[in-house]
Design a protein around this motif. Structure first.
Motif, PDB file in Angstrom:
ATOM      1  N   ARG A 144       0.733  -1.218   0.016  1.00  0.00           N
ATOM      2  CA  ARG A 144      -0.067   0.022  -0.062  1.00  0.00           C
ATOM      3  C   ARG A 144       0.993   1.090   0.001  1.00  0.00           C
ATOM      4  NH1 ARG A 144      -4.672  -0.323   4.342  1.00  0.00           N
ATOM      5  NH2 ARG A 144      -2.927   0.101   5.691  1.00  0.00           N
ATOM      6  N   SER A 145       0.352   2.195  -0.529  1.00  0.00           N
ATOM      7  CA  SER A 145       1.287   3.330  -0.718  1.00  0.00           C
ATOM      8  C   SER A 145       0.886   4.263   0.766  1.00  0.00           C
ATOM      9  CB  SER A 145       0.535   4.509  -1.593  1.00  0.00           C
ATOM     10  OG  SER A 145      -0.675   4.747  -1.452  1.00  0.00           O
ATOM     11  N   MET A 146       1.971   5.061   1.098  1.00  0.00           N
ATOM     12  CA  MET A 146       1.726   5.954   2.158  1.00  0.00           C
ATOM     13  C   MET A 146       0.564   6.759   2.366  1.00  0.00           C
ATOM     14  SD  MET A 146       3.111   6.702   5.307  1.00  0.00           S
ATOM     15  CE  MET A 146       4.851   6.090   5.042  1.00  0.00           C
ATOM     16  N   ALA A 147       0.295   7.200   1.245  1.00  0.00           N
ATOM     17  CA  ALA A 147      -1.050   7.722   1.017  1.00  0.00           C
ATOM     18  C   ALA A 147      -2.311   6.925   1.687  1.00  0.00           C
ATOM     19  CB  ALA A 147      -1.311   8.734  -0.150  1.00  0.00           C
ATOM     20  N   GLU A 148      -2.242   5.796   1.159  1.00  0.00           N
ATOM     21  CA  GLU A 148      -3.358   4.913   1.511  1.00  0.00           C
ATOM     22  C   GLU A 148      -3.338   4.520   2.923  1.00  0.00           C
ATOM     23  OE1 GLU A 148      -3.955   1.925  -2.363  1.00  0.00           O
ATOM     24  OE2 GLU A 148      -2.054   1.966  -1.440  1.00  0.00           O
ATOM     25  N   MET A 149      -2.015   4.550   3.645  1.00  0.00           N
ATOM     26  CA  MET A 149      -2.241   3.840   4.940  1.00  0.00           C
ATOM     27  C   MET A 149      -2.525   5.047   5.657  1.00  0.00           C
ATOM     28  SD  MET A 149       1.312   1.682   5.001  1.00  0.00           S
ATOM     29  CE  MET A 149       2.273   2.853   4.258  1.00  0.00           C
ATOM     30  N   GLU A 150      -2.056   6.451   5.114  1.00  0.00           N
ATOM     31  CA  GLU A 150      -2.492   7.600   6.057  1.00  0.00           C
ATOM     32  C   GLU A 150      -4.063   7.698   5.753  1.00  0.00           C
ATOM     33  OE1 GLU A 150       0.011  10.581   4.469  1.00  0.00           O
ATOM     34  OE2 GLU A 150       1.818   9.917   5.581  1.00  0.00           O
ATOM     35  N   SER A 151      -4.663   7.417   4.645  1.00  0.00           N
ATOM     36  CA  SER A 151      -6.140   7.782   4.456  1.00  0.00           C
ATOM     37  C   SER A 151      -6.723   6.918   5.443  1.00  0.00           C
ATOM     38  CB  SER A 151      -6.412   7.417   3.262  1.00  0.00           C
ATOM     39  OG  SER A 151      -7.752   7.382   2.912  1.00  0.00           O
ATOM     40  N   GLU A 152      -6.407   5.369   5.494  1.00  0.00           N
ATOM     41  CA  GLU A 152      -7.072   4.485   6.669  1.00  0.00           C
ATOM     42  C   GLU A 152      -6.929   4.966   8.085  1.00  0.00           C
ATOM     43  OE1 GLU A 152      -7.434  -0.217   7.141  1.00  0.00           O
ATOM     44  OE2 GLU A 152      -5.385   0.597   6.739  1.00  0.00           O
ATOM     45  N   ALA A 153      -5.729   5.346   8.402  1.00  0.00           N
ATOM     46  CA  ALA A 153      -5.468   5.816   9.717  1.00  0.00           C
ATOM     47  C   ALA A 153      -6.173   7.001   9.979  1.00  0.00           C
ATOM     48  CB  ALA A 153      -4.062   6.127   9.844  1.00  0.00           C
ATOM     49  N   LYS A 154      -6.510   8.137   9.185  1.00  0.00           N
ATOM     50  CA  LYS A 154      -7.304   9.098   9.372  1.00  0.00           C
ATOM     51  C   LYS A 154      -8.934   8.606   9.637  1.00  0.00           C
ATOM     52  CE  LYS A 154      -4.549  12.478   7.120  1.00  0.00           C
ATOM     53  NZ  LYS A 154      -4.461  13.376   6.204  1.00  0.00           N
ATOM     54  N   MET A 155      -9.298   7.786   8.754  1.00  0.00           N
ATOM     55  CA  MET A 155     -10.446   7.377   8.651  1.00  0.00           C
ATOM     56  C   MET A 155     -10.904   6.554  10.148  1.00  0.00           C
ATOM     57  SD  MET A 155     -12.314   4.006   8.582  1.00  0.00           S
ATOM     58  CE  MET A 155     -11.493   3.102   7.571  1.00  0.00           C
ATOM     59  N   LEU A 156      -9.844   5.821  10.606  1.00  0.00           N
ATOM     60  CA  LEU A 156     -10.210   5.089  11.956  1.00  0.00           C
ATOM     61  C   LEU A 156      -9.890   5.980  12.907  1.00  0.00           C
ATOM     62  CD1 LEU A 156      -7.904   1.690  11.268  1.00  0.00           C
ATOM     63  CD2 LEU A 156     -10.324   2.025  11.333  1.00  0.00           C
ATOM     64  N   ALA A 157      -9.213   7.000  12.935  1.00  0.00           N
ATOM     65  CA  ALA A 157      -9.282   8.046  13.946  1.00  0.00           C
ATOM     66  C   ALA A 157     -10.315   8.704  14.006  1.00  0.00           C
ATOM     67  CB  ALA A 157      -7.893   9.026  13.748  1.00  0.00           C
ATOM     68  N   ALA A 158     -10.966   9.110  12.814  1.00  0.00           N
ATOM     69  CA  ALA A 158     -12.541   9.707  12.995  1.00  0.00           C
ATOM     70  C   ALA A 158     -13.524   8.893  13.669  1.00  0.00           C
ATOM     71  CB  ALA A 158     -12.800  10.156  11.234  1.00  0.00           C
ATOM     72  N   GLU A 159     -13.463   7.528  12.940  1.00  0.00           N
ATOM     73  CA  GLU A 159     -14.458   6.558  13.675  1.00  0.00           C
ATOM     74  C   GLU A 159     -14.380   6.597  15.217  1.00  0.00           C
ATOM     75  OE1 GLU A 159     -16.870   4.951  12.413  1.00  0.00           O
ATOM     76  OE2 GLU A 159     -16.357   5.732  10.446  1.00  0.00           O
ATOM     77  N   ILE A 160     -13.041   6.700  16.019  1.00  0.00           N
ATOM     78  CA  ILE A 160     -12.823   6.742  17.090  1.00  0.00           C
ATOM     79  C   ILE A 160     -13.298   8.142  17.674  1.00  0.00           C
ATOM     80  CG2 ILE A 160     -11.125   6.916  19.131  1.00  0.00           C
ATOM     81  CD1 ILE A 160      -9.457   4.702  17.366  1.00  0.00           C
ATOM     82  N   GLU A 161     -13.378   9.087  17.140  1.00  0.00           N
ATOM     83  CA  GLU A 161     -13.757  10.340  17.514  1.00  0.00           C
ATOM     84  C   GLU A 161     -15.164  10.621  17.478  1.00  0.00           C
ATOM     85  OE1 GLU A 161     -12.144  13.974  15.478  1.00  0.00           O
ATOM     86  OE2 GLU A 161     -10.073  13.165  15.842  1.00  0.00           O
ATOM     87  N   LYS A 162     -15.892   9.857  16.799  1.00  0.00           N
ATOM     88  CA  LYS A 162     -17.318   9.428  16.801  1.00  0.00           C
ATOM     89  C   LYS A 162     -17.796   9.124  17.999  1.00  0.00           C
ATOM     90  CE  LYS A 162     -18.085   9.016  11.830  1.00  0.00           C
ATOM     91  NZ  LYS A 162     -18.393   7.930  10.867  1.00  0.00           N
ATOM     92  N   VAL A 163     -16.971   7.882  18.760  1.00  0.00           N
ATOM     93  CA  VAL A 163     -17.765   7.447  20.000  1.00  0.00           C
ATOM     94  C   VAL A 163     -17.138   8.201  21.111  1.00  0.00           C
ATOM     95  CG1 VAL A 163     -18.064   5.502  18.585  1.00  0.00           C
ATOM     96  CG2 VAL A 163     -15.875   5.879  19.952  1.00  0.00           C
ATOM     97  N   GLU A 164     -16.318   9.203  21.004  1.00  0.00           N
ATOM     98  CA  GLU A 164     -15.803   9.798  22.335  1.00  0.00           C
ATOM     99  C   GLU A 164     -16.471  10.965  22.537  1.00  0.00           C
ATOM    100  OE1 GLU A 164     -11.504  10.275  21.437  1.00  0.00           O
ATOM    101  OE2 GLU A 164     -11.079   8.362  22.114  1.00  0.00           O
TER     102      GLU A 164
END
Length: 164
Positions: A144-164
């Motif tokens: 995976r490219s760095m951009a793909e990995m960063e995109s996934e990390a941002k998406m998961l971080a956003a999911e966590i923020e939804k529940v905090e």
């Protein structure tokens, strides 16, 4: 340490608990496969990983899977390729491998050997003043490219923020 009633499924385990956090507990195993085989689970009795709250679990819901393999390879003899404790949480679907346990073979293969990958990258020479792009040496799967990995990390971080 156990002061209140805690359960592992229908079994009262209050006195077998040796560690707890606000959401989890660690329990000695009644039928250990090997000495030291323990269980870490949510304090709340819940049958499946996917049934845990967003605070307790995230990956299975986000990826729409039907299960998860959670593994720690502790030490080189167990397949650990980077000398830093880490837990693998692998979202699973039915028939994602020919055999359910093939995931362990995959974790221990050259494809899953992050340490070997990082060492190869460390040894690469600088070409014309710039480092070569990191390329996974395995022919079995594309990196995976760095951009793909960063995109996934941002998406998961956003999911966590939804529940905090």
């Amino acid at each position: 340490m156990a002061t209140s009633e805690l359960f592992f499924g229908p079994f009262k385990v209050s006195t077998q608990v040796f560690y707890k956090t606000r959401l989890s507990m660690a329990v000695v195993n009644i039928k250990p496969i090997l000495p030291g085989h323990v269980l870490v689970c949510p304090q709340r009795v819940v049958a499946r990983y996917r049934d845990m709250t967003s605070e307790e679990a995230l990956i299975e819901r986000v990826y729409g899977t039907t299960g998860a393999t959670i593994a720690i390879q502790d030490g080189g003899s167990a397949g650990q390729s980077v000398p830093h404790v880490h837990t693998h949480i692998i979202p699973r679907k039915i028939n994602d491998f020919e055999s359910i346990d093939d995931v362990y073979t995959k974790l221990e293969s050259d494809e899953g050997n992050v340490g070997q990958f990082l060492e190869i990258q460390r040894q690469r020479k600088i070409v014309e003043g710039q480092k070569k792009e990191l390329i996974v040496e395995s022919l079995m799967r594309d990196p995976r490219s760095m951009a793909e990995m960063e995109s996934e990390a941002k998406m998961l971080a956003a999911e966590i923020e939804k529940v905090e």
